[in-house]
Design a protein around this motif. Sequence first.
Motif, mmCIF file in Angstrom:
data_model
loop_
_atom_site.group_PDB
_atom_site.id
_atom_site.type_symbol
_atom_site.label_atom_id
_atom_site.label_comp_id
_atom_site.label_asym_id
_atom_site.label_seq_id
_atom_site.Cartn_x
_atom_site.Cartn_y
_atom_site.Cartn_z
ATOM 1 N N LEU A 157 0.837 -1.201 0.000
ATOM 2 C CA LEU A 157 0.000 0.000 0.000
ATOM 3 C C LEU A 157 0.871 1.249 0.000
ATOM 4 N N ALA A 158 2.008 1.176 0.688
ATOM 5 C CA ALA A 158 2.957 2.290 0.689
ATOM 6 C C ALA A 158 3.745 2.347 -0.614
ATOM 7 N N LEU A 159 4.061 1.178 -1.188
ATOM 8 C CA LEU A 159 4.859 1.110 -2.414
ATOM 9 C C LEU A 159 4.038 1.432 -3.660
ATOM 10 N N MET A 160 2.915 0.726 -3.816
ATOM 11 C CA MET A 160 2.088 0.807 -5.022
ATOM 12 C C MET A 160 0.613 0.825 -4.613
ATOM 13 N N PRO A 161 0.100 1.985 -4.251
ATOM 14 C CA PRO A 161 -1.253 2.060 -3.684
ATOM 15 C C PRO A 161 -2.354 1.512 -4.589
ATOM 16 N N PHE A 162 -2.383 1.922 -5.855
ATOM 17 C CA PHE A 162 -3.505 1.543 -6.720
ATOM 18 C C PHE A 162 -3.563 0.033 -6.980
ATOM 19 N N PRO A 163 -2.451 -0.613 -7.387
ATOM 20 C CA PRO A 163 -2.507 -2.071 -7.565
ATOM 21 C C PRO A 163 -2.879 -2.812 -6.286
ATOM 22 N N THR A 164 -2.432 -2.280 -5.147
ATOM 23 C CA THR A 164 -2.753 -2.919 -3.867
ATOM 24 C C THR A 164 -4.243 -2.831 -3.570
ATOM 25 N N LEU A 165 -4.850 -1.695 -3.872
ATOM 26 C CA LEU A 165 -6.288 -1.545 -3.661
ATOM 27 C C LEU A 165 -7.076 -2.485 -4.569
ATOM 28 N N ILE A 166 -6.586 -2.678 -5.796
ATOM 29 C CA ILE A 166 -7.233 -3.631 -6.705
ATOM 30 C C ILE A 166 -7.128 -5.045 -6.125
ATOM 31 N N ALA A 167 -5.951 -5.407 -5.648
ATOM 32 C CA ALA A 167 -5.756 -6.735 -5.060
ATOM 33 C C ALA A 167 -6.641 -6.923 -3.835
ATOM 34 N N PHE A 168 -6.776 -5.867 -3.039
ATOM 35 C CA PHE A 168 -7.630 -5.949 -1.847
ATOM 36 C C PHE A 168 -9.089 -6.123 -2.254
ATOM 37 N N ALA A 169 -9.508 -5.452 -3.334
ATOM 38 C CA ALA A 169 -10.877 -5.605 -3.833
ATOM 39 C C ALA A 169 -11.115 -7.037 -4.305
ATOM 40 N N VAL A 170 -10.106 -7.621 -4.966
ATOM 41 C CA VAL A 170 -10.203 -9.023 -5.397
ATOM 42 C C VAL A 170 -10.350 -9.929 -4.181
ATOM 43 N N PHE A 171 -9.530 -9.682 -3.165
ATOM 44 C CA PHE A 171 -9.631 -10.470 -1.936
ATOM 45 C C PHE A 171 -11.036 -10.379 -1.345
ATOM 46 N N ALA A 172 -11.547 -9.154 -1.236
ATOM 47 C CA ALA A 172 -12.857 -8.947 -0.616
ATOM 48 C C ALA A 172 -13.955 -9.686 -1.379
ATOM 49 N N LEU A 173 -13.930 -9.603 -2.703
ATOM 50 C CA LEU A 173 -14.958 -10.258 -3.520
ATOM 51 C C LEU A 173 -14.905 -11.779 -3.371
ATOM 52 N N VAL A 174 -13.686 -12.323 -3.474
ATOM 53 C CA VAL A 174 -13.542 -13.782 -3.365
ATOM 54 C C VAL A 174 -13.930 -14.252 -1.962
#
Length: 198
Positions: A115-132
């Motif tokens: 989240l500190a390194l690459m915020p946008f890709p991390t938020l996408i990954a977190f959204a994937v986690f939440a959906l699954v």
Amino acid sequence: MLIKILYLIFAYFCGAIPFAYIISKFAANVDIRTVGSGNPGATNVFRAVGKKAGIITFILDALKGFLPVLFAIHIDNSFSYSVAVATMTMVGHMFTVFLKFKGGKGVATACGAFLALMPFPTLIAFAVFALVFVFSGYVSLGSVCAALSLPLASYFSGYALEAVIFAFALASIIIYKHKANMQRLRRGEEYKFKILRK
């Protein structure tokens, strides 16, 4: 150079703080390594100790990845050094000196570091986690899918090849750490949270 090395060591010890163990002992006088899956991570705390303890553990595990990477810019304003700091926090969590080098699987700490390194890709990954997670009820499956999505999100977000390779390497480690979970999932033995109820 000495300051950079010392900060990397500091990052390791930040990552090595076993919040799952500490919070479980404080909240329920439980050694988290002896209950549930035996994994000293937020999911096992959530399941074996309680929701509040699990959420607090996740937040603290994420912060110990996020904060060292966030402040690494004051030591060396380069992406490569921030990657090194992120790596040390995750190594600290997975192989903590405080628990005989047997730590958690690194998902929450990696989430904070990225989240500190690459915020946008991390938020996408977190959204994937939440959906699954919401639709399957499996934290492990959500974590693996999120890990797989991170390098893809990094690539399509236009990050440099170095960032994509690092994301891929991290994803590979997280997937490997979830090998036992995937085996239990295939056997129908993986713990399932009841999120969506009829």
